[in-house]
Write a protein that holds these residues in place. Structure first.
Motif, mmCIF file in Angstrom:
data_model
loop_
_atom_site.group_PDB
_atom_site.id
_atom_site.type_symbol
_atom_site.label_atom_id
_atom_site.label_comp_id
_atom_site.label_asym_id
_atom_site.label_seq_id
_atom_site.Cartn_x
_atom_site.Cartn_y
_atom_site.Cartn_z
ATOM 1 N N PRO A 5 0.811 -1.227 0.000
ATOM 2 C CA PRO A 5 0.000 0.000 0.000
ATOM 3 C C PRO A 5 0.839 1.271 0.000
ATOM 4 C CG PRO A 5 -0.905 -1.584 1.542
ATOM 5 C CD PRO A 5 0.414 -2.132 1.095
ATOM 6 N N LEU A 6 1.957 1.263 0.749
ATOM 7 C CA LEU A 6 2.823 2.438 0.763
ATOM 8 C C LEU A 6 3.494 2.634 -0.594
ATOM 9 C CD1 LEU A 6 4.080 4.758 2.337
ATOM 10 C CD2 LEU A 6 5.861 3.188 3.123
ATOM 11 N N LEU A 7 3.931 1.533 -1.213
ATOM 12 C CA LEU A 7 4.538 1.642 -2.543
ATOM 13 C C LEU A 7 3.535 2.166 -3.566
ATOM 14 C CD1 LEU A 7 6.598 -1.690 -2.706
ATOM 15 C CD2 LEU A 7 7.463 0.630 -2.354
ATOM 16 N N TRP A 8 2.307 1.701 -3.474
ATOM 17 C CA TRP A 8 1.280 2.172 -4.396
ATOM 18 C C TRP A 8 0.971 3.647 -4.165
ATOM 19 C CZ3 TRP A 8 -0.602 -0.262 -8.552
ATOM 20 C CH2 TRP A 8 -1.702 0.311 -9.194
ATOM 21 N N LEU A 9 0.965 4.070 -2.905
ATOM 22 C CA LEU A 9 0.723 5.480 -2.590
ATOM 23 C C LEU A 9 1.843 6.352 -3.135
ATOM 24 C CD1 LEU A 9 -1.055 7.538 -1.062
ATOM 25 C CD2 LEU A 9 0.376 7.115 0.945
ATOM 26 N N ILE A 10 3.087 5.912 -2.986
ATOM 27 C CA ILE A 10 4.220 6.673 -3.521
ATOM 28 C C ILE A 10 4.137 6.738 -5.038
ATOM 29 C CG2 ILE A 10 6.731 6.709 -3.739
ATOM 30 C CD1 ILE A 10 6.897 5.429 -0.982
ATOM 31 N N SER A 11 3.761 5.629 -5.656
ATOM 32 C CA SER A 11 3.610 5.617 -7.116
ATOM 33 C C SER A 11 2.528 6.595 -7.560
ATOM 34 C CB SER A 11 3.281 4.203 -7.587
ATOM 35 O OG SER A 11 2.985 4.182 -8.973
ATOM 36 N N ALA A 12 1.405 6.611 -6.851
ATOM 37 C CA ALA A 12 0.319 7.523 -7.216
ATOM 38 C C ALA A 12 0.703 8.982 -7.012
ATOM 39 C CB ALA A 12 -0.929 7.197 -6.400
ATOM 40 N N LEU A 18 -7.729 3.692 -16.940
ATOM 41 C CA LEU A 18 -8.053 2.348 -16.489
ATOM 42 C C LEU A 18 -6.830 1.451 -16.384
ATOM 43 C CD1 LEU A 18 -11.321 1.700 -18.549
ATOM 44 C CD2 LEU A 18 -11.105 2.460 -16.172
ATOM 45 N N SER A 19 -5.684 1.916 -16.851
ATOM 46 C CA SER A 19 -4.473 1.100 -16.794
ATOM 47 C C SER A 19 -3.951 1.039 -15.358
ATOM 48 C CB SER A 19 -3.395 1.692 -17.709
ATOM 49 O OG SER A 19 -3.057 3.011 -17.293
ATOM 50 N N VAL A 20 -3.473 -0.123 -14.982
ATOM 51 C CA VAL A 20 -2.946 -0.350 -13.633
ATOM 52 C C VAL A 20 -1.463 -0.659 -13.751
ATOM 53 C CG1 VAL A 20 -3.087 -1.757 -11.553
ATOM 54 C CG2 VAL A 20 -5.169 -1.234 -12.849
ATOM 55 N N ASN A 21 -0.639 0.232 -13.261
ATOM 56 C CA ASN A 21 0.806 0.029 -13.298
ATOM 57 C C ASN A 21 1.435 0.684 -12.085
ATOM 58 O OD1 ASN A 21 -0.035 2.491 -14.522
ATOM 59 N ND2 ASN A 21 2.054 2.832 -15.253
ATOM 60 N N LEU A 22 2.387 -0.016 -11.490
ATOM 61 C CA LEU A 22 3.046 0.488 -10.293
ATOM 62 C C LEU A 22 4.066 1.574 -10.633
ATOM 63 C CD1 LEU A 22 3.351 0.215 -7.224
ATOM 64 C CD2 LEU A 22 5.107 -1.522 -7.633
ATOM 65 N N ILE A 23 4.761 1.412 -11.762
ATOM 66 C CA ILE A 23 5.777 2.392 -12.166
ATOM 67 C C ILE A 23 5.129 3.407 -13.099
ATOM 68 C CG2 ILE A 23 7.982 2.724 -13.334
ATOM 69 C CD1 ILE A 23 8.722 -0.106 -12.557
ATOM 70 N N PRO A 24 5.168 4.692 -12.763
ATOM 71 C CA PRO A 24 4.522 5.707 -13.607
ATOM 72 C C PRO A 24 5.183 5.808 -14.977
ATOM 73 C CG PRO A 24 5.047 6.573 -11.424
ATOM 74 C CD PRO A 24 5.765 5.266 -11.545
ATOM 75 N N SER A 25 4.387 6.113 -15.977
ATOM 76 C CA SER A 25 4.937 6.338 -17.310
ATOM 77 C C SER A 25 5.689 7.655 -17.368
ATOM 78 C CB SER A 25 3.808 6.319 -18.347
ATOM 79 O OG SER A 25 2.840 7.312 -18.035
ATOM 80 N N GLU A 26 5.227 8.648 -16.622
ATOM 81 C CA GLU A 26 5.913 9.935 -16.481
ATOM 82 C C GLU A 26 5.909 10.328 -15.017
ATOM 83 O OE1 GLU A 26 4.285 12.946 -18.943
ATOM 84 O OE2 GLU A 26 4.478 11.787 -20.804
ATOM 85 N N TRP A 27 7.028 10.876 -14.563
ATOM 86 C CA TRP A 27 7.163 11.243 -13.155
ATOM 87 C C TRP A 27 6.788 12.706 -12.975
ATOM 88 C CZ3 TRP A 27 9.173 7.584 -9.526
ATOM 89 C CH2 TRP A 27 9.529 6.364 -10.094
ATOM 90 N N ALA A 73 -2.333 12.185 -2.901
ATOM 91 C CA ALA A 73 -1.384 11.104 -2.632
ATOM 92 C C ALA A 73 -0.045 11.655 -2.146
ATOM 93 C CB ALA A 73 -1.189 10.262 -3.897
ATOM 94 N N ALA A 74 0.401 12.756 -2.740
ATOM 95 C CA ALA A 74 1.654 13.365 -2.291
ATOM 96 C C ALA A 74 1.534 13.857 -0.851
ATOM 97 C CB ALA A 74 2.028 14.523 -3.218
ATOM 98 N N GLY A 75 0.398 14.482 -0.514
ATOM 99 C CA GLY A 75 0.183 14.920 0.861
ATOM 100 C C GLY A 75 0.124 13.757 1.836
ATOM 101 N N ALA A 76 -0.477 12.641 1.412
ATOM 102 C CA ALA A 76 -0.533 11.466 2.269
ATOM 103 C C ALA A 76 0.854 10.874 2.501
ATOM 104 C CB ALA A 76 -1.453 10.415 1.652
ATOM 105 N N VAL A 77 1.701 10.889 1.472
ATOM 106 C CA VAL A 77 3.079 10.412 1.643
ATOM 107 C C VAL A 77 3.821 11.293 2.638
ATOM 108 C CG1 VAL A 77 5.289 10.092 0.481
ATOM 109 C CG2 VAL A 77 3.191 9.321 -0.627
ATOM 110 N N LEU A 78 3.678 12.605 2.489
ATOM 111 C CA LEU A 78 4.328 13.518 3.426
ATOM 112 C C LEU A 78 3.794 13.336 4.847
ATOM 113 C CD1 LEU A 78 4.385 16.759 1.227
ATOM 114 C CD2 LEU A 78 6.292 15.215 1.718
ATOM 115 N N ALA A 79 2.491 13.030 4.958
ATOM 116 C CA ALA A 79 1.896 12.832 6.279
ATOM 117 C C ALA A 79 2.402 11.571 6.950
ATOM 118 C CB ALA A 79 0.375 12.776 6.151
#
Length: 275
Positions: A23-30, A41-50, A243-249
């Motif tokens: 879940p943490l890895l998915w949150l960081i990816s998001a 609708l695509s599901v991928n852990l590694i973003p196509s663009e950062w 998601a970025a705010g949740a990672v920082l939190a």
């Protein structure tokens, strides 16, 4: 046989860690995905663009840093208060015998059964009477009350595990009650205090409902309340900044655990019993 079991144990441990950390890895990816990719609708852990600008947008919107500072103040203050109250109370409760101990333990368990909605109105009326309804001080007192039963339950278990014979031996050597507590009981209780403080801090840091009801001024908002501001009036969610705010939190909780994890050991108890 040993060589065949050990790889299986390591494999099971790795799978368990992946299960906990996914879940943490998915949150960081998001947090580094674009809005288009998050809504696709695509599901991928590694973003196509950062898209690191999600973090900049999260920090620039809604006063996230100020809310994080409020949460830190409330969490630290409520943790300290809960520990100061629960340590002596847990010692007394653990050393009681008979019906008094049963009544005390039963009340702790019963207090955890009450729904939060049932107590929020009386708490709000009391805080409003004291002039603390919309303040961090009032929220700190509520969080202390909220985490105190759990802290007391944990610590009384740690105190009960300390042999009474150690205290009796100290008393036979001429030490008074205060000296026995300071030199024998409290050092052995340190791992339990650290564990209780960690869980108390996280409980206060993540608490949402009390803060939602008691706080009305944006300057007093805690971090969980501020994160809800990333949801628009029409239900449109800024997924990337949220998601970025949740990672920082999550960083303060992880840092708090990392700072105190070295104290979580049972070696103190083992050494004291051997001595």
């Amino acid at each position: 046989m040993r060589w065949s079991v050990r790889p299986a144990q390591y494999l099971a441990l790795v799978l368990y860690l992946l299960f906990l950390g996914f879940p943490l890895l998915w949150l960081i990816s998001a947090s580094v995905k674009s809005s288009a990719e998050l809504n696709s609708l695509s599901v991928n852990l590694i973003p196509s663009e950062w898209h690191w600008d999600n973090y900049g947008e999260a920090l620039s919107r809604q006063g996230l840093l100020h809310s994080a500072f409020n949460s830190l103040l409330v969490a630290l203050a409520s943790t300290v208060l809960a520990i100061l109250i629960s340590v002596p109370a847990a010692y007394v409760l653990a050393r009681l015998t008979g019906k008094l101990r049963v009544a005390g333990v039963t009340w702790i368990l019963v207090s955890q059964v009450f729904p939060v909605v049932l107590v929020i109105l009386p708490l709000f009326l009391v805080l409003r009477t004291l002039g603390l309804a919309d303040s961090l001080v009032g929220l700190t007192l509520v969080h202390t009350t909220y985490i105190l039963p759990f802290a007391l339950w944990m610590l009384q278990g740690y105190v009960a595990a300390i042999p009474v014979e150690l205290e009796e031996a100290g008393a036979m050597d001429g030490a008074n009650r205060f000296t026995v507590l300071r030199t024998i009981v409290f050092p052995l209780l340190a791992p339990g205090v650290v564990a209780t403080a960690m869980f108390s801090f996280v409980s206060s840091w993540n608490e949402f409902f009390f803060a939602l009801v008691l706080l009305q001024t944006p300057e007093n908002y805690t971090l969980p309340i501020t994160l809800t501001m990333f949801i628009g009036g029409e239900g449109k969610v800024a997924l990337g900044p949220l998601a970025a705010g949740a990672v920082l939190a999550a960083i303060p909780s992880i840092a708090f655990f990392s700072l105190l994890r070295k104290r979580l050991t049972g070696g103190l108890m083992a050494g004291a019993v051997k001595g």
